[in-house]
Design a protein around this motif. Structure first.
Motif, mmCIF file in Angstrom:
data_model
loop_
_atom_site.group_PDB
_atom_site.id
_atom_site.type_symbol
_atom_site.label_atom_id
_atom_site.label_comp_id
_atom_site.label_asym_id
_atom_site.label_seq_id
_atom_site.Cartn_x
_atom_site.Cartn_y
_atom_site.Cartn_z
ATOM 1 N N ARG A 104 1.301 -1.546 -0.446
ATOM 2 C CA ARG A 104 -0.012 0.188 0.364
ATOM 3 C C ARG A 104 0.833 1.261 -0.071
ATOM 4 N NH1 ARG A 104 -3.732 0.909 -1.745
ATOM 5 N NH2 ARG A 104 -4.649 2.349 0.253
ATOM 6 N N GLU A 120 -6.587 13.213 7.794
ATOM 7 C CA GLU A 120 -7.596 12.850 7.326
ATOM 8 C C GLU A 120 -8.036 13.998 6.789
ATOM 9 O OE1 GLU A 120 -11.440 11.423 6.580
ATOM 10 O OE2 GLU A 120 -9.947 10.655 7.410
ATOM 11 N N ARG A 123 -5.822 12.844 3.025
ATOM 12 C CA ARG A 123 -6.790 11.537 2.937
ATOM 13 C C ARG A 123 -7.701 12.369 2.375
ATOM 14 N NH1 ARG A 123 -7.151 9.109 7.397
ATOM 15 N NH2 ARG A 123 -5.258 8.451 7.536
ATOM 16 N N VAL A 124 -8.552 13.304 2.225
ATOM 17 C CA VAL A 124 -9.575 13.799 1.827
ATOM 18 C C VAL A 124 -9.069 14.450 0.558
ATOM 19 C CG1 VAL A 124 -11.695 15.424 2.083
ATOM 20 C CG2 VAL A 124 -11.159 14.087 3.809
ATOM 21 N N GLN A 127 -7.549 12.614 -1.779
ATOM 22 C CA GLN A 127 -8.684 11.055 -3.187
ATOM 23 C C GLN A 127 -9.711 11.748 -3.514
ATOM 24 O OE1 GLN A 127 -11.185 9.832 0.918
ATOM 25 N NE2 GLN A 127 -9.406 7.806 0.825
ATOM 26 N N ALA A 131 -6.982 7.883 -8.156
ATOM 27 C CA ALA A 131 -8.250 6.504 -7.677
ATOM 28 C C ALA A 131 -8.208 6.351 -6.122
ATOM 29 C CB ALA A 131 -8.242 5.817 -8.127
ATOM 30 N N ARG A 132 -9.507 5.603 -5.570
ATOM 31 C CA ARG A 132 -9.164 5.536 -4.104
ATOM 32 C C ARG A 132 -7.779 4.537 -4.190
ATOM 33 N NH1 ARG A 132 -7.432 4.705 -0.018
ATOM 34 N NH2 ARG A 132 -8.546 3.391 1.076
ATOM 35 N N TYR A 133 -7.541 3.230 -4.680
ATOM 36 C CA TYR A 133 -6.014 2.311 -4.774
ATOM 37 C C TYR A 133 -4.782 3.185 -4.349
ATOM 38 C CZ TYR A 133 -5.347 2.040 -9.644
ATOM 39 O OH TYR A 133 -5.099 2.575 -11.584
ATOM 40 N N LYS A 134 -4.905 4.092 -5.409
ATOM 41 C CA LYS A 134 -3.734 5.030 -5.480
ATOM 42 C C LYS A 134 -2.948 5.861 -4.653
ATOM 43 C CE LYS A 134 -3.455 5.710 -9.811
ATOM 44 N NZ LYS A 134 -3.111 6.492 -11.227
ATOM 45 N N CYS A 135 -4.401 5.868 -3.772
ATOM 46 C CA CYS A 135 -4.037 6.755 -1.558
ATOM 47 C C CYS A 135 -3.592 6.810 -0.677
ATOM 48 C CB CYS A 135 -5.490 7.932 -1.557
ATOM 49 S SG CYS A 135 -6.311 8.448 -3.306
ATOM 50 N N ASP A 137 -3.167 5.085 2.437
ATOM 51 C CA ASP A 137 -3.812 5.303 3.976
ATOM 52 C C ASP A 137 -3.548 5.517 4.804
ATOM 53 O OD1 ASP A 137 -5.570 3.447 2.559
ATOM 54 O OD2 ASP A 137 -4.231 1.790 3.340
#
Length: 186
Positions: A104, A120, A123-124, A127, A131-135, A137
């Motif tokens: 990840r 957060e 993260r926002v 996003q 794309a979500r999978y690139k963001c 965690d």
């Protein structure tokens, strides 16, 4: 020279005269410099795509891509999105082990003097751009990021440093720049 490939994307390349890439390491040179139909091409390993206006957008180096759930994520693309947050002065993204996805993205960031930001918030922000999978965690906040004497980020030591710091301090932000306070903290 080339690199457009199928669907407007592929591996960047350039034709013409090129020096020996690594004297004394012919296998490395053979991987990077190839001759096709009598034309010498340098293929340094950068993935790229051709945009509608003809501009070539370099996505990143294939050798450092993060494989998350079978998808390739180029750290350079994620770093650009993370760095676009106004509270940050720098960011580096690396792949860290993940039981479910293999790897990840994890971001290591440096805040601008006086900035207030939370994981957060970051993260926002990301996003909204990727794309979500690139963001990533998680975002580890440092007062500075380790660099080599030539100024390159020492990406290899970042995950080790982050986990060691988290183990000493528990969860929450890692090392926080004295002038960069996560929101809600004095």
């Amino acid at each position: 020279g080339g690199g457009a490939g199928v669907g407007g994307g592929g591996w960047g390349s350039r034709s013409g005269d090129h020096p020996v890439v690594e004297p004394g390491a012919p296998e490395n040179t053979a991987t990077t410099v190839r001759t096709v139909d009598g034309v010498r091409w340098a293929v340094p390993g950068y993935a790229a795509r051709v945009l509608d206006d003809g501009t070539i957008e370099v996505l990143g180096r294939g050798s450092v891509s993060i494989n998350t759930g079978g998808e390739k994520v180029f750290p350079e693309e994620v770093e650009a999105a993370v760095r676009a947050h106004p509270a940050l002065s720098d960011a580096v993204v690396v792949g860290v082990p993940d039981e479910r996805w293999g790897e990840r993205p994890k971001a290591f960031v440096v805040c601008r003097v006086g900035a207030v930001v939370t994981e957060e918030d970051l993260r926002v922000h990301v996003q909204g751009l990727l794309a979500r999978y690139k963001c990533p965690d998680t975002f580890a906040i440092f007062d500075e990021l380790p660099k080599t004497p030539t100024g390159k980020f020492q990406k290899v030591v970042l995950p080790e440093r982050a986990w060691a710091c988290r183990a000493r301090r528990g969860t929450g932000p890692l090392r926080v720049h004295p002038t960069c306070r996560p929101a809600g903290r004095p």
